[in-house]
Design a protein around this motif. Structure first.
Motif, PDB file in Angstrom:
ATOM      1  N   ALA A   1      51.379  46.139  38.440  1.00 20.80           N
ATOM      2  CA  ALA A   1      51.445  44.688  38.657  1.00 20.80           C
ATOM      3  C   ALA A   1      50.156  44.005  38.198  1.00 20.80           C
ATOM      4  N   LEU A   2      50.306  42.747  37.745  1.00 22.39           N
ATOM      5  CA  LEU A   2      49.159  42.005  37.205  1.00 22.39           C
ATOM      6  C   LEU A   2      47.993  41.942  38.199  1.00 22.39           C
ATOM      7  N   GLU A   3      48.309  41.730  39.491  1.00 22.33           N
ATOM      8  CA  GLU A   3      47.202  41.628  40.464  1.00 22.33           C
ATOM      9  C   GLU A   3      46.474  42.962  40.622  1.00 22.33           C
ATOM     10  N   ASN A   4      47.194  44.068  40.483  1.00 22.41           N
ATOM     11  CA  ASN A   4      46.531  45.381  40.551  1.00 22.41           C
ATOM     12  C   ASN A   4      45.666  45.617  39.317  1.00 22.41           C
ATOM     13  N   ILE A   5      46.192  45.196  38.165  1.00 24.83           N
ATOM     14  CA  ILE A   5      45.407  45.346  36.931  1.00 24.83           C
ATOM     15  C   ILE A   5      44.129  44.507  37.059  1.00 24.83           C
ATOM     16  N   ALA A   6      44.282  43.284  37.573  1.00 24.56           N
ATOM     17  CA  ALA A   6      43.118  42.393  37.727  1.00 24.56           C
ATOM     18  C   ALA A   6      42.086  43.033  38.651  1.00 24.56           C
ATOM     19  N   GLU A   7      42.542  43.595  39.752  1.00 21.05           N
ATOM     20  CA  GLU A   7      41.641  44.264  40.696  1.00 21.05           C
ATOM     21  C   GLU A   7      40.958  45.460  40.024  1.00 21.05           C
ATOM     22  N   GLY A   8      41.739  46.235  39.282  1.00 15.53           N
ATOM     23  CA  GLY A   8      41.192  47.399  38.575  1.00 15.53           C
ATOM     24  C   GLY A   8      40.112  46.983  37.590  1.00 15.53           C
ATOM     25  N   MET A   9      40.367  45.898  36.859  1.00 16.29           N
ATOM     26  CA  MET A   9      39.390  45.423  35.871  1.00 16.29           C
ATOM     27  C   MET A   9      38.110  44.951  36.570  1.00 16.29           C
ATOM     28  N   ASP A  10      38.249  44.241  37.696  1.00 12.32           N
ATOM     29  CA  ASP A  10      37.059  43.771  38.436  1.00 12.32           C
ATOM     30  C   ASP A  10      36.228  44.967  38.908  1.00 12.32           C
ATOM     31  N   ARG A  11      36.918  45.978  39.402  1.00 10.93           N
ATOM     32  CA  ARG A  11      36.182  47.156  39.892  1.00 10.93           C
ATOM     33  C   ARG A  11      35.457  47.855  38.743  1.00 10.93           C
ATOM     34  N   ILE A  12      36.137  47.988  37.611  1.00  7.87           N
ATOM     35  CA  ILE A  12      35.504  48.677  36.471  1.00  7.87           C
ATOM     36  C   ILE A  12      34.328  47.831  35.955  1.00  7.87           C
ATOM     37  N   GLU A  13      34.487  46.519  35.986  1.00 13.56           N
ATOM     38  CA  GLU A  13      33.398  45.633  35.531  1.00 13.56           C
ATOM     39  C   GLU A  13      32.142  45.857  36.388  1.00 13.56           C
ATOM     40  N   ARG A  14      32.342  45.910  37.714  1.00 13.38           N
ATOM     41  CA  ARG A  14      31.192  46.135  38.602  1.00 13.38           C
ATOM     42  C   ARG A  14      30.586  47.512  38.356  1.00 13.38           C
TER      43      ARG A  14
END
Ligand SMILES: Cc1ncc(COP(=O)(O)O)c(C=O)c1O
Length: 393
Positions: free
Chosen positions: A361-374
């Motif tokens: 789901a888009l919200e999970n992808i968004a969360e995953g990207m934020d975590r990888i960014e940090r």
């Protein structure tokens, strides 16, 4: 005591990532899954309904070893309608997924020592199927700046008297890229046979997928219902083969598998004939996720030279963060709690890359990207620590 044949099979490392992720989840850690290569969607209702009807009607017996005639006819109509090619039901073998089709195909095609050309990177299981029956996979590196497409001239250089086939997969796992019409045409003229894994057909967001049968009859098509119809657990696939191979393949099916699951085959007919709108709906959602993940990965600093336009994967260049994709993937899982697949799984030429799946789901992808960014920011900071600020007091 274990046979060499099975000892030589390499483990499927993506499963190692998944298993580690699951053990973290059991310990109460929330993990975002971007490593999984299967649709997150439920199977469309019209397909489930057809299976329920088949079950209630008592279609619970073996079918013809080549598959139900009704399904083979539906597959022929599908190929005629979508690609304008003529396929006869006598050329179709229905299987319990694309994977057994691949096994039967190489069992029927290869003598020990025969060569099959495959791209590097490639779907991790391809060389294992080829080696298991004594064949020899020959890797052709394909490169990011070329959209990970084969160059026909590189293939031509590797062809010799032992080459039985060139293996193509468009759209491809792990790259998500498509082979252009021109290159498919050029490749179709090169080898005795072309094996075309068309399992990601139907999941193309820009441009158009082509079947190898548009170019040559000396081809084997592998296809299945797992991806476009969200039917991974149903285990249904098929092969379209030149007629002179069918009897040999049929003998392998009869002896080793008997037939594909009867109820699933009835569901497959509904998939081909009634689920077009469902596939279009899922495709539109994948496309939205695709655009989002490409944008975010680039913002974070991953390299994506040619945007992938098919399947549900992005193979992103992570070389500036690490040369060891296995270590990087496990470090991301450990520290950022995001599952990603190391490029090395797909061949030596994908070392330094990570595969991200957007079947989530888009919200999970968004969360995953934020975590990888940090995680990446933290990693860069440890590499280049900020100069200490000296107090003016
Ligand atoms: C390129 C490719 N071919 C074949 C398969 C296997 O598909 P099936 O579920 O039909 O066995 C997969 C699954 O991930 C795949 O990515």
């Amino acid at each position: 005591m274990i046979s060499e044949r099975t000892q030589e099979i390499k483990p499927f490392i993506v499963m190692d990532v998944l298993e580690k992720a699951h053990s973290m989840e059991r310990a109460g850690i929330h993990v975002v899954h971007l490593e999984v290569g299967e649709p997150d969607f439920d199977t469309p209702q019209c397909i489930k309904d057809a299976a329920i009807r088949a079950l209630q009607a008592g279609y619970t017996h073996y079918t013809h070893s080549l598959g139900l005639m009704e399904l083979r006819e539906a597959i022929c109509r599908h190929y005629r309608h979508r690609y304008g090619v003529a396929v006869e039901p006598e050329q179709v073998v229905v299987t319990s997924g694309t994977s057994p089709a691949m096994f039967m195909l190489f069992a029927a095609l290869l003598e020990p020592g025969d060569k099959v050309i495959i791209s590097d990177p490639h779907y991790a299981c391809y060389p294992n199927f080829i080696r298991f029956v004594g064949g020899c996979p020959v890797m052709i590196p394909v490169y990011e700046d070329d959209g990970f497409q084969y160059r026909p001239e590189s293939i031509a250089k590797k062809i010799d008297g032992r080459t039985k086939a060139v293996f193509i997969n468009s759209p491809s796992n792990p790259t998500g890229n498509l082979l252009s019409h021109e290159r498919m045409e050029a490749i179709s003229r090169l080898s005795p046979y072309i094996v075309s894994d068309e399992i990601y057909h139907g999941l193309v967001y820009e441009g158009q997928e082509h079947s190898i049968l548009e170019y040559t009859d000396r081809a084997f098509v592998l296809n299945g219902f797992s991806k476009a119809y969200a039917m991974t657990g149903w285990r249904l696939g098929y092969m379209i083969a030149p007629k002179d191979f069918i009897r040999a393949i049929q003998k392998v099916q009869q002896n080793f598998f008997i037939s594909a699951n009867a109820i699933t085959q009835w569901a497959g007919i509904a998939a081909l004939e009634e689920a077009e709108d469902d596939v279009a709906r899922m495709r539109a959602i994948y496309d939205e996720r695709r655009r989002f993940i490409i944008k975010r990965l680039r913002e974070i600093g991953f390299g994506i030279t040619v945007e992938p336009t098919g399947a549900f994967y992005v193979l992103a260049n992570a070389k500036k963060f690490s040369a060891d994709s296995y270590k990087l993937a496990f470090d991301i899982l450990d520290k950022a709690h995001v599952g990603v697949t190391p490029g090395i799984v797909f061949g030596a030429n994908a070392e330094g890359y990570l595969r991200f799946s957007y079947a989530n789901a888009l919200e999970n992808i968004a969360e995953g990207m934020d975590r990888i960014e940090r995680y990446i920011e933290g990693k860069l900071e440890t590499r280049n620590p900020k100069p200490e600020t000296i107090s003016s007091e």
